[in-house]
Design an enzyme around this catalytic site. Sequence first.
Site, mmCIF file in Angstrom:
data_model
loop_
_atom_site.group_PDB
_atom_site.id
_atom_site.type_symbol
_atom_site.label_atom_id
_atom_site.label_comp_id
_atom_site.label_asym_id
_atom_site.label_seq_id
_atom_site.Cartn_x
_atom_site.Cartn_y
_atom_site.Cartn_z
ATOM 1 N N PRO A 73 0.792 -1.236 0.000
ATOM 2 C CA PRO A 73 0.000 0.000 0.000
ATOM 3 C C PRO A 73 0.824 1.285 0.000
ATOM 4 O O PRO A 73 0.851 2.035 0.973
ATOM 5 C CB PRO A 73 -0.831 -0.143 1.276
ATOM 6 C CG PRO A 73 0.061 -0.924 2.195
ATOM 7 C CD PRO A 73 0.771 -1.905 1.296
ATOM 8 N N CYS A 74 1.462 1.559 -1.133
ATOM 9 C CA CYS A 74 2.273 2.769 -1.248
ATOM 10 C C CYS A 74 1.428 4.029 -1.104
ATOM 11 O O CYS A 74 1.966 5.094 -0.784
ATOM 12 C CB CYS A 74 3.042 2.772 -2.556
ATOM 13 S SG CYS A 74 2.048 2.453 -4.013
#
Length: 166
Positions: A137-138
Amino acid sequence: MTKLKVFSLESPIGTLRGALGPRGLLALTLRQDEAAYFNRLLAKRSPGAVCQEVPADQTKAGRQLAAYFAGSRAKLDVAVDLGGLTDFTRAVLEHTRAIPRGQTHTYGQVARAIGRPRAARAVGQALHNNPVPIFIPCHRVIGADGSLTGFGSGLPVKEALLALEA
């Protein structure tokens, strides 16, 4: 020759395309230049692979993404294939994958956590090239001042993903 299962999924943020190899999910795209970018990513991640289109609901990754967007799944736990990436990039992605839903870290926090306190910009570049967004989850990594910055699929998508998780 490597065989990949490739799927597409319609989502609130657009069409997602994913590719699963023998060691896990190796590509997921959210970008609007979908086909060209996805093909370049596959050529880089698994050169010469043979792709087989499958329905998203016939893959664990596709089912988890559908549940995530429906709000019935908080944690995505599909195996991801980070083969071929540098040690630095793998460290950034592994730390980012551990950021809990509903929380954010800054690029500097990620850099410090992986033992490279002066590498915040390099962290940003590694996240920009994240081959499996959402599963890693950048979008949960933000600027030092709390602003939303640096998302390859555009800030509206980053904002939408964070809102979905709030």
